[in-house]
Design an enzyme around this catalytic site. Structure first.
Site, PDB file in Angstrom:
ATOM      1  N   HIS A 140       0.840  -1.204   0.000  1.00  0.00           N
ATOM      2  CA  HIS A 140       0.000   0.000   0.000  1.00  0.00           C
ATOM      3  C   HIS A 140       0.874   1.253   0.000  1.00  0.00           C
ATOM      4  O   HIS A 140       0.660   2.180  -0.794  1.00  0.00           O
ATOM      5  CB  HIS A 140      -0.910  -0.028   1.237  1.00  0.00           C
ATOM      6  CG  HIS A 140      -1.613   1.264   1.533  1.00  0.00           C
ATOM      7  ND1 HIS A 140      -2.961   1.445   1.292  1.00  0.00           N
ATOM      8  CD2 HIS A 140      -1.170   2.438   2.049  1.00  0.00           C
ATOM      9  CE1 HIS A 140      -3.303   2.667   1.642  1.00  0.00           C
ATOM     10  NE2 HIS A 140      -2.230   3.286   2.110  1.00  0.00           N
ATOM     11  N   GLU A 141       1.880   1.287   0.874  1.00  0.00           N
ATOM     12  CA  GLU A 141       2.739   2.468   0.971  1.00  0.00           C
ATOM     13  C   GLU A 141       3.607   2.643  -0.272  1.00  0.00           C
ATOM     14  O   GLU A 141       3.819   3.770  -0.748  1.00  0.00           O
ATOM     15  CB  GLU A 141       3.621   2.365   2.224  1.00  0.00           C
ATOM     16  CG  GLU A 141       2.852   2.413   3.523  1.00  0.00           C
ATOM     17  CD  GLU A 141       2.029   3.682   3.673  1.00  0.00           C
ATOM     18  OE1 GLU A 141       2.440   4.736   3.149  1.00  0.00           O
ATOM     19  OE2 GLU A 141       0.965   3.617   4.318  1.00  0.00           O
ATOM     20  N   HIS A 144       1.888   4.494  -3.055  1.00  0.00           N
ATOM     21  CA  HIS A 144       1.931   5.963  -2.972  1.00  0.00           C
ATOM     22  C   HIS A 144       3.163   6.507  -3.675  1.00  0.00           C
ATOM     23  O   HIS A 144       3.109   7.526  -4.367  1.00  0.00           O
ATOM     24  CB  HIS A 144       1.953   6.406  -1.508  1.00  0.00           C
ATOM     25  CG  HIS A 144       0.644   6.246  -0.789  1.00  0.00           C
ATOM     26  ND1 HIS A 144      -0.556   6.655  -1.326  1.00  0.00           N
ATOM     27  CD2 HIS A 144       0.358   5.746   0.438  1.00  0.00           C
ATOM     28  CE1 HIS A 144      -1.532   6.404  -0.457  1.00  0.00           C
ATOM     29  NE2 HIS A 144      -1.009   5.840   0.607  1.00  0.00           N
ATOM     30  N   GLU A 220      -5.891   7.067  -0.713  1.00  0.00           N
ATOM     31  CA  GLU A 220      -5.823   5.898   0.163  1.00  0.00           C
ATOM     32  C   GLU A 220      -6.584   4.719  -0.445  1.00  0.00           C
ATOM     33  O   GLU A 220      -6.129   3.577  -0.387  1.00  0.00           O
ATOM     34  CB  GLU A 220      -6.380   6.238   1.543  1.00  0.00           C
ATOM     35  CG  GLU A 220      -5.552   7.243   2.328  1.00  0.00           C
ATOM     36  CD  GLU A 220      -4.124   6.793   2.540  1.00  0.00           C
ATOM     37  OE1 GLU A 220      -3.897   5.567   2.641  1.00  0.00           O
ATOM     38  OE2 GLU A 220      -3.229   7.656   2.595  1.00  0.00           O
TER      39      GLU A 220
END
Length: 305
Positions: A140-141, A144, A220
Site C-alpha cells: 500500500h505504501e 503511494h 488511500e
C-alpha cells in the site's frame, strides 16, 4: 520511471486538478505576501525558499519528526526482505527502509520521487502484524511512491502550512504592532492591511486543507487497490486494516495526539477520542469503505483465477 503497480487514471486526474487549484491559491497567497512585505524580491525568496525546503527535504523532516531512523538489512532482515520482494515484484527502486520506535501501529512513505523515497514502519506495527499483513501494508505504501501522490501531497501541504504560518504572523504583528496604535490615516491603513492579510491567509489555509483532504481520501483507496492487486491478497490487507484500526483504539490519547499531524501520510489515521478538525475532516476514507472495496476486489481476483 514506471512500475508494475496498476495505474489509476482517477488518481492522476484528481492530482492534476488539485495541483491546478492549489496553484491558483498560491498566486493569491503570493500577492498577500507581497502586500505584507512590500517587496517582490523578499516575497519570492521566502515563498520559494520554504517550498524548496519542503520539497527537497520532506523525507528527512518527516522521518525526524516521527523519531524514525534508517535501518540496515542486518538490523531489520525481515522488513528488508519484504521490501525487497515487493520492489522486485513492482519493478521499482528500493526506498530507504526505516523504523520509528513508536507503539502506534502505522507506516508511511515520503519523498519527492521513487529514487528519493523513504518507507517507514513503526515498531508497534511490526509487533502486531504477521508476514502477509505486513506485506499488504508495505505494498500500500509503495503504491503511494509509484503513483507519485506522495510528492503531490508534500507540495499541497506546503501551501496550507505556509498560509497558517502567515496567519499567525499577521495576527501577532497586528496585535502587537499595528492594530489600535495610532488613529491617523497611516495607522488605519496598516491595521486594514494586516486584517486583509489575516483573512486571506485564513481562507487560503481552509481551502488548501479541504483540497488536500479530498485528494488524500481518494489516494488511500487507490493505494489499497493497487497494493492488493500487486500482492494478489486483498484479504491480507483487509486483515491488517482491521487489526491496526483496533489496536489504535487502545493507544493512549497523548500518543495519538502527538501522531495526528502526520495522519495524511499514515496507513491508518491516528485519531484521539473526542471532537477535532482532524476527525471531522479525516484524511482517510471510513474503514468500512476500505474493507468493502477490498472484499469486492477479492471476489474479482478469485473469479479471475
Amino acid at each position: 520511471m514506471k512500475s508494475r503497480f496498476r495505474p489509476d487514471r482517477g488518481l492522476t486526474t484528481r492530482m492534476l486538478v488539485t495541483t491546478f487549484l492549489l496553484g491558483l491559491l498560491y498566486v493569491v497567497f503570493a500577492a498577500v505576501l507581497l502586500a505584507l512585505l512590500k517587496s517582490a524580491v523578499w516575497a519570492v525568496v521566502i515563498a520559494g525558499g520554504l517550498l524548496f525546503v519542503q520539497y527537497w527535504f520532506s523525507d528527512r523532516v518527516a522521518l525526524f519528526a516521527m523519531g524514525g531512523r534508517a535501518v540496515t538489512r542486518e538490523e531489520a532482515p525481515e522488513l528488508h526482505g519484504v521490501v525487497d520482494r515487493l520492489c522486485a515484484l513492482a519493478d521499482m527502486p528500493k526506498p530507504v527502509v526505516a523504523i520509528a520506535d513508536v507503539d502506534v501501529p502505522n507506516a508511511f512513505a515520503t519523498g519527492r520521487s521513487q529514487k528519493r523515497a523513504v518507507l517507514c514502519a513503526t515498531t508497534g506495527l511490526l509487533r502486531r502484524l504477521d508476514g502477509d499483513e505486513l506485506e499488504g501494508v508495505l505494498a500500500h505504501e509503495l503504491s503511494h511512491v509509484a503513483h507519485r501522490d506522495v510528492a503531490v501531497m508534500t507540495i499541497a501541504s506546503f501551501l496550507g502550512v505556509l498560509a497558517g504560518l502567515l496567519t499567525r504572523i499577521g495576527l501577532y504583528a497586528g496585535f502587537y504592532g499595528g492594530f489600535g496604535r495610532g488613529r491617523n490615516r497611516d495607522g488605519d491603513n496598516t491595521a486594514l492591511m494586516f486584517l486583509v492579510v489575516v483573512l486571506v491567509s485564513a481562507v487560503v489555509y481552509a481551502l488548501s486543507f479541504l483540497l488536500t483532504r479530498a485528494l488524500s481520501r481518494y489516494r488511500e483507496l487507490s493505494a489499497d487497490r493497487s497494493g492488493a492487486v500487486l500482492t494478489g491478497r486483498p484479504s491480507a490487507l483487509a486483515s491488517a486494516l482491521t487489526k491496526v484500526s483496533g489496536s489504535i483504539a487502545q493507544i493512549p490519547t497523548t500518543d495519538l495526539r502527538r501522531a495526528e499531524p502526520f495522519n495524511a501520510f499514515f496507513f491508518v489515521p491516528a485519531l484521539a477520542p473526542g471532537f477535532s478538525l482532524t476527525s471531522l475532516f479525516s484524511s482517510h476514507p471510513p474503514l468500512e469503505q476500505r474493507l468493502t472495496q477490498l472484499a469486492v476486489l477479492s471476489r474479482e481476483l478469485g473469479q479471475a483465477v
